[in-house]
Write a protein that holds these residues in place. Structure first.
Motif, PDB file in Angstrom:
ATOM      1  N   ILE A 156       0.857  -1.195   0.000  1.00 55.75           N
ATOM      2  CA  ILE A 156       0.000   0.000   0.000  1.00 55.75           C
ATOM      3  C   ILE A 156       0.885   1.235   0.000  1.00 55.75           C
ATOM      4  O   ILE A 156       1.906   1.286   0.686  1.00 55.75           O
ATOM      5  CB  ILE A 156      -0.908   0.012   1.252  1.00 55.75           C
ATOM      6  CG1 ILE A 156      -1.863  -1.174   1.247  1.00 55.75           C
ATOM      7  CG2 ILE A 156      -1.661   1.331   1.362  1.00 55.75           C
ATOM      8  CD1 ILE A 156      -3.072  -1.038   0.377  1.00 55.75           C
ATOM      9  N   ASN A 157       0.473   2.240  -0.771  1.00 51.45           N
ATOM     10  CA  ASN A 157       1.227   3.490  -0.877  1.00 51.45           C
ATOM     11  C   ASN A 157       0.319   4.653  -0.473  1.00 51.45           C
ATOM     12  O   ASN A 157      -0.413   5.186  -1.289  1.00 51.45           O
ATOM     13  CB  ASN A 157       1.724   3.674  -2.320  1.00 51.45           C
ATOM     14  CG  ASN A 157       2.504   4.945  -2.510  1.00 51.45           C
ATOM     15  OD1 ASN A 157       3.033   5.513  -1.566  1.00 51.45           O
ATOM     16  ND2 ASN A 157       2.579   5.402  -3.740  1.00 51.45           N
ATOM     17  N   GLY A 158       0.351   5.026   0.786  1.00 49.17           N
ATOM     18  CA  GLY A 158      -0.429   6.173   1.228  1.00 49.17           C
ATOM     19  C   GLY A 158      -1.848   5.819   1.625  1.00 49.17           C
ATOM     20  O   GLY A 158      -2.194   4.666   1.873  1.00 49.17           O
ATOM     21  N   ASP A 159      -2.676   6.852   1.669  1.00 43.27           N
ATOM     22  CA  ASP A 159      -4.051   6.726   2.161  1.00 43.27           C
ATOM     23  C   ASP A 159      -4.943   5.978   1.178  1.00 43.27           C
ATOM     24  O   ASP A 159      -4.734   6.031  -0.034  1.00 43.27           O
ATOM     25  CB  ASP A 159      -4.661   8.115   2.371  1.00 43.27           C
ATOM     26  CG  ASP A 159      -3.905   8.930   3.407  1.00 43.27           C
ATOM     27  OD1 ASP A 159      -3.211   8.339   4.244  1.00 43.27           O
ATOM     28  OD2 ASP A 159      -4.018  10.169   3.371  1.00 43.27           O
ATOM     29  N   ILE A 160      -5.945   5.299   1.726  1.00 43.86           N
ATOM     30  CA  ILE A 160      -7.037   4.787   0.897  1.00 43.86           C
ATOM     31  C   ILE A 160      -8.129   5.851   0.964  1.00 43.86           C
ATOM     32  O   ILE A 160      -8.407   6.396   2.032  1.00 43.86           O
ATOM     33  CB  ILE A 160      -7.529   3.396   1.359  1.00 43.86           C
ATOM     34  CG1 ILE A 160      -7.911   3.391   2.835  1.00 43.86           C
ATOM     35  CG2 ILE A 160      -6.484   2.356   1.094  1.00 43.86           C
ATOM     36  CD1 ILE A 160      -8.508   2.098   3.307  1.00 43.86           C
ATOM     37  N   THR A 161      -8.702   6.183  -0.164  1.00 48.63           N
ATOM     38  CA  THR A 161      -9.646   7.302  -0.208  1.00 48.63           C
ATOM     39  C   THR A 161     -10.962   6.895  -0.856  1.00 48.63           C
ATOM     40  O   THR A 161     -11.016   5.932  -1.610  1.00 48.63           O
ATOM     41  CB  THR A 161      -9.054   8.499  -0.977  1.00 48.63           C
ATOM     42  OG1 THR A 161      -8.747   8.087  -2.309  1.00 48.63           O
ATOM     43  CG2 THR A 161      -7.792   9.017  -0.318  1.00 48.63           C
ATOM     44  N   GLY A 162     -11.990   7.655  -0.568  1.00 50.86           N
ATOM     45  CA  GLY A 162     -13.302   7.429  -1.162  1.00 50.86           C
ATOM     46  C   GLY A 162     -14.414   7.580  -0.152  1.00 50.86           C
ATOM     47  O   GLY A 162     -15.557   7.853  -0.493  1.00 50.86           O
ATOM     48  N   LEU A 163     -14.101   7.370   1.123  1.00 56.77           N
ATOM     49  CA  LEU A 163     -15.102   7.524   2.168  1.00 56.77           C
ATOM     50  C   LEU A 163     -14.889   8.825   2.934  1.00 56.77           C
ATOM     51  O   LEU A 163     -15.293   8.963   4.077  1.00 56.77           O
ATOM     52  CB  LEU A 163     -15.057   6.333   3.130  1.00 56.77           C
ATOM     53  CG  LEU A 163     -15.571   5.029   2.542  1.00 56.77           C
ATOM     54  CD1 LEU A 163     -15.348   3.876   3.506  1.00 56.77           C
ATOM     55  CD2 LEU A 163     -17.037   5.136   2.197  1.00 56.77           C
ATOM     56  N   ASN A 164     -14.240   9.776   2.279  1.00 57.90           N
ATOM     57  CA  ASN A 164     -13.914  11.053   2.891  1.00 57.90           C
ATOM     58  C   ASN A 164     -15.142  11.917   3.134  1.00 57.90           C
ATOM     59  O   ASN A 164     -15.194  12.687   4.075  1.00 57.90           O
ATOM     60  CB  ASN A 164     -12.919  11.806   2.001  1.00 57.90           C
ATOM     61  CG  ASN A 164     -12.529  13.144   2.556  1.00 57.90           C
ATOM     62  OD1 ASN A 164     -12.243  13.255   3.745  1.00 57.90           O
ATOM     63  ND2 ASN A 164     -12.524  14.160   1.728  1.00 57.90           N
ATOM     64  N   GLU A 165     -16.139  11.775   2.265  1.00 56.03           N
ATOM     65  CA  GLU A 165     -17.269  12.692   2.310  1.00 56.03           C
ATOM     66  C   GLU A 165     -18.579  11.924   2.215  1.00 56.03           C
ATOM     67  O   GLU A 165     -18.740  11.046   1.371  1.00 56.03           O
ATOM     68  CB  GLU A 165     -17.154  13.674   1.130  1.00 56.03           C
ATOM     69  CG  GLU A 165     -18.284  14.644   1.021  1.00 56.03           C
ATOM     70  CD  GLU A 165     -18.094  15.578  -0.159  1.00 56.03           C
ATOM     71  OE1 GLU A 165     -17.741  16.734   0.071  1.00 56.03           O
ATOM     72  OE2 GLU A 165     -18.297  15.131  -1.306  1.00 56.03           O
ATOM     73  N   LEU A 166     -19.498  12.261   3.087  1.00 53.55           N
ATOM     74  CA  LEU A 166     -20.864  11.756   3.018  1.00 53.55           C
ATOM     75  C   LEU A 166     -21.738  12.922   2.590  1.00 53.55           C
ATOM     76  O   LEU A 166     -21.500  14.065   2.988  1.00 53.55           O
ATOM     77  CB  LEU A 166     -21.295  11.202   4.373  1.00 53.55           C
ATOM     78  CG  LEU A 166     -20.407  10.075   4.924  1.00 53.55           C
ATOM     79  CD1 LEU A 166     -20.847   9.702   6.337  1.00 53.55           C
ATOM     80  CD2 LEU A 166     -20.421   8.870   4.016  1.00 53.55           C
TER      81      LEU A 166
END
Length: 191
Positions: A156-166
């Motif tokens: 893994i390289n850095g943050d996993i993203t996609g659930l940042n905003e509801l």
């Protein structure tokens, strides 16, 4: 000058098929430390993958450098590459198994915590946080593979993203973006 007619197109006359962006398959392994809990989900990663990018790494070439001679440039190919690792980015769909298990997200959160667990500060060694391989196969419309890349020691390289905003105004399903790194790979191309 050739006129714009099908008879003047070798690809058209000889029925050469185009290369398609959507005829590919990615197979995953997860780090050994996650196999007991998430081994069954390795295969589901393939099903949930929407897209992958970063494959231009495979065509990387040295940059050109210049020397000066009395105000003029002399250009040379550099003696080394700026970087020799591959950075891949993938986007996944997310679903809930058994009504509450966000299994793809949970798998990647556990993988991230192998490198550094933000809740406890625990860290592990490279042999524990690396997956053995990631395999990408690209095929023609009939399914004949003409390009295959097996990335080794994937992490893994850095943050996993996609659930940042509801967002109450959105009806869209959430997707997850994950970045991976591999220091080496084996590429096979049909020629």
């Amino acid at each position: 000058m050739a006129l714009p007619h099908i008879q003047n197109s070798a690809a058209g006359r000889n029925k050469f098929d185009p290369v398609h962006k959507n005829i590919f398959e990615v197979k995953f392994t997860v780090p050994e430390a996650l196999r007991e809990k998430f081994g069954k989900d390795e295969f589901l990663l393939t099903e949930h993958l929407l897209k992958i990018s970063g494959l231009d790494t495979l065509g990387r070439a040295p940059s050109v450098q210049q020397q000066k001679f009395m105000g003029t440039d002399r250009s040379y190919v550099s003696s080394k590459l700026d970087s020799t690792h591959a950075e891949l980015e993938m986007e996944f769909t997310l679903n809930l198994r058994n009504d509450i298990d966000n299994y793809i997200y949970n798998l990647f959160r556990h993988w991230v915590s192998l490198g550094y667990d933000i809740n406890t500060g625990a860290r592990s060694l490279k042999r524990e946080y690396c997956a053995d391989w990631l395999n990408i196969s690209v095929a023609n419309r009939r399914g004949d593979i003409y390009w295959e890349v097996i990335f080794k020691d994937v992490m893994i390289n850095g943050d996993i993203t996609g659930l940042n905003e509801l967002d109450y105004d959105s009806g869209e399903a959430v997707t997850l973006s994950v970045k991976l790194v591999s220091d080496w790979w084996k590429e096979t191309r049909a020629e």
